[in-house]
Scaffold this motif. Structure first.
Motif, mmCIF file in Angstrom:
data_model
loop_
_atom_site.group_PDB
_atom_site.id
_atom_site.type_symbol
_atom_site.label_atom_id
_atom_site.label_comp_id
_atom_site.label_asym_id
_atom_site.label_seq_id
_atom_site.Cartn_x
_atom_site.Cartn_y
_atom_site.Cartn_z
ATOM 1 N N GLY A 124 0.860 -1.393 -0.134
ATOM 2 C CA GLY A 124 0.132 0.181 0.237
ATOM 3 C C GLY A 124 1.384 1.522 -0.314
ATOM 4 N N ASN A 125 1.251 1.692 -1.404
ATOM 5 C CA ASN A 125 2.434 2.204 -1.118
ATOM 6 C C ASN A 125 2.832 3.364 -2.591
ATOM 7 N N ALA A 126 2.397 3.981 -2.895
ATOM 8 C CA ALA A 126 2.285 4.540 -3.925
ATOM 9 C C ALA A 126 3.525 5.106 -4.787
ATOM 10 N N ILE A 127 4.390 5.132 -4.277
ATOM 11 C CA ILE A 127 5.966 5.249 -5.279
ATOM 12 C C ILE A 127 5.848 3.824 -6.278
ATOM 13 N N CYS A 128 5.870 2.741 -4.963
ATOM 14 C CA CYS A 128 5.744 0.764 -5.212
ATOM 15 C C CYS A 128 5.487 1.280 -6.660
ATOM 16 N N SER A 129 3.697 1.102 -6.223
ATOM 17 C CA SER A 129 2.747 1.249 -7.471
ATOM 18 C C SER A 129 2.966 1.570 -8.989
ATOM 19 N N LYS A 130 3.005 3.359 -8.330
ATOM 20 C CA LYS A 130 3.883 3.658 -9.983
ATOM 21 C C LYS A 130 5.096 3.121 -10.652
ATOM 22 N N LEU A 131 6.098 2.703 -9.880
ATOM 23 C CA LEU A 131 6.992 2.231 -10.104
ATOM 24 C C LEU A 131 7.136 0.980 -10.909
ATOM 25 N N VAL A 132 6.030 0.126 -10.438
ATOM 26 C CA VAL A 132 5.673 -1.121 -10.906
ATOM 27 C C VAL A 132 4.935 -0.626 -12.306
ATOM 28 N N GLY A 133 4.366 0.034 -11.976
ATOM 29 C CA GLY A 133 3.648 0.192 -13.508
ATOM 30 C C GLY A 133 3.810 0.555 -14.381
ATOM 31 N N LEU A 134 5.704 1.474 -14.164
ATOM 32 C CA LEU A 134 6.349 2.333 -15.598
ATOM 33 C C LEU A 134 7.157 0.900 -16.127
ATOM 34 N N VAL A 135 7.726 0.446 -15.392
ATOM 35 C CA VAL A 135 8.384 -1.013 -15.464
ATOM 36 C C VAL A 135 7.511 -1.982 -16.261
#
Length: 202
Positions: A124-135
């Motif tokens: 539950g972390n916006a940075i993780c979510s956006k990072l995986v989405g970009l990868v």
């Protein structure tokens, strides 16, 4: 190690894009989660995963978990029963790691255990979510520490012989040192493997 600082409530796109590009290029990164900092790389890069093991001085054969963007993506890499799907939908995103039976997907051996299982997370972390989405695919996650030591709560506190081996860090300052709760979902009902930050509400 290059360190990019950002606010946890306002992830900077250019920094996230730089980290995602580093992952896709076979690099290693440190990033915040909803529990502790994670050390990660491309889930498909055998070379990068082997580098993570060397950085952590990790015992051979111990598998790594990985972070997915959503439950649908988890089902691409693991078998998810109906009750497990409902449980994950209820608890995720959140501070849990789930152990599931692995599908045949071509993942490196250091991702799957001897039992042919995988450990998956959706923090539950916006940075993780956006990072995986970009990868565009999952990234490996393991605690930022030498194997057997306590997790490092701030990238600024890393010893030089650790930080010098990592390519990039996304830092939001000090984080909690409490790891995720680990649940084995390969049986008829959830089995608690490790009690961490996630509450026992299943």
């Amino acid at each position: 190690m290059k360190t990019l600082h950002m606010r946890p409530d306002r992830p900077d796109y250019s920094s996230l894009k730089e980290a995602a590009d580093m992952v896709l290029a076979g690099g290693t990164i440190i990033y915040p989660t909803d529990t502790i900092y994670g050390l990660g790389c491309d889930v498909y890069s055998k070379t990068a995963i082997e580098k993570l093991a060397r950085i952590k001085e990790r015992e051979p054969g111990k598998p790594f978990s990985f972070i997915c963007e959503n439950v649908a993506q988890i089902s691409e890499f693991a078998f998810v029963s109906n009750w497990a799907y409902r449980l994950m939908n209820r608890l995720l995103p959140g501070p849990y790691t789930f152990i599931l039976e692995a599908r045949k997907t071509g993942l490196p051996k250091k991702i799957t255990s001897k039992r042919n299982t995988v450990g998956v997370r959706i923090p539950g972390n916006a940075i993780c979510s956006k990072l995986v989405g970009l990868v565009g695919r999952p990234i490996v996650t393991t605690s930022v520490n030498f194997s057997g030591d306590e997790p490092i709560t701030d990238p600024a506190d890393l010893p030089v012989n650790f930080s010098s081996a990592v390519d990039l860090a996304l830092s939001v300052g000090p984080l909690s040192s409490e790891p995720s709760t680990v649940l084995d979902l390969t049986r008829a009902e959830p089995q608690l493997i490790r009690q961490g930050k996630g509450e026992a509400i299943w």
